[in-house]
Scaffold this active site. Sequence first.
Site, mmCIF file in Angstrom:
data_model
loop_
_atom_site.group_PDB
_atom_site.id
_atom_site.type_symbol
_atom_site.label_atom_id
_atom_site.label_comp_id
_atom_site.label_asym_id
_atom_site.label_seq_id
_atom_site.Cartn_x
_atom_site.Cartn_y
_atom_site.Cartn_z
ATOM 1 N N LYS A 130 0.850 -1.198 0.000
ATOM 2 C CA LYS A 130 0.000 0.000 0.000
ATOM 3 C C LYS A 130 0.877 1.236 0.000
ATOM 4 O O LYS A 130 1.716 1.420 0.887
ATOM 5 C CB LYS A 130 -0.861 0.011 1.268
ATOM 6 C CG LYS A 130 -2.304 -0.354 1.035
ATOM 7 C CD LYS A 130 -3.061 -0.252 2.339
ATOM 8 C CE LYS A 130 -4.535 -0.064 2.092
ATOM 9 N NZ LYS A 130 -5.291 -0.030 3.345
HETATM 10 O O1 G3P Z 1 -9.604 0.383 4.012
HETATM 11 C C1 G3P Z 1 -9.393 1.619 4.581
HETATM 12 C C2 G3P Z 1 -9.976 1.627 5.938
HETATM 13 O O2 G3P Z 1 -9.235 0.826 6.787
HETATM 14 C C3 G3P Z 1 -10.203 2.966 6.501
HETATM 15 O O3 G3P Z 1 -11.376 2.861 7.163
HETATM 16 O O4 G3P Z 1 -13.113 3.443 8.746
HETATM 17 O O5 G3P Z 1 -10.728 4.189 9.131
HETATM 18 O O6 G3P Z 1 -12.096 5.228 7.354
HETATM 19 P P1 G3P Z 1 -11.849 4.010 8.146
#
Ligand code: G3P
Length: 216
Positions: A84
Amino acid sequence: MKFFIDTANPGEIRKAYEMGVIDGVTTNPTLISKENRDFIPLIEEICEIIQGLPISLEVLSLKTEGMIEEARNLAEMGDNIVVKIPMTIEGLKAIKVLVAERIKTNTTLVFSPTQALLAAKAGATYVSPFIGRLDDISQTGMDLVAQIVTIFKNYGFGSKVIVASIRHPIHVLEAALIGADVATIPYKVIEQLAQHPLTDIGIERFLADWKKVPKK
Ligand code: G3P
């Protein structure tokens, strides 16, 4: 449509893997930190569970050279490792080099269609728009996914779209209707996708009625 699970928790990954519905795993530094474990043994345990399915691991360097070095080290952990890389100019330069080395990349923290376009042009294997975080600031995240899918189709880009930062089942439904390649989903949402109150009521009713059937 592929489902990745968005977690670094081996227990959740095992449960989803056993359900037979996941095609890969995505992690990020926040998810890794929640496990409170040494990074390498944690990833080895996850890799053993998922048996060659792709797993995204994120670099922490901000400069191209550092990203490339980290990516090379991560990629040595297995053919299924996807690195990533954050969506920055330094990140794009790293992706270009990594593509030439056949190291798979996932461009992360994508919040605009033009960022996705650049990542695709650089040759990223995956591009990850973060839709929940856009919704959080009153911008419809799913509109971004639709735009990216259209742009990639218009020009036949090979990059796959991973709908990330998913918060609830409707996000998964909308991603599927748009035709996104992948949704990366937290375990809780995978469970929610499986549940329906009428299914539970139906099972209860069938079991109750079965008791009324005469048995010898
Ligand atoms: O895949 C990206 C994810 O882990 C971010 O999620 O909920 O932290 O915005 P969030």
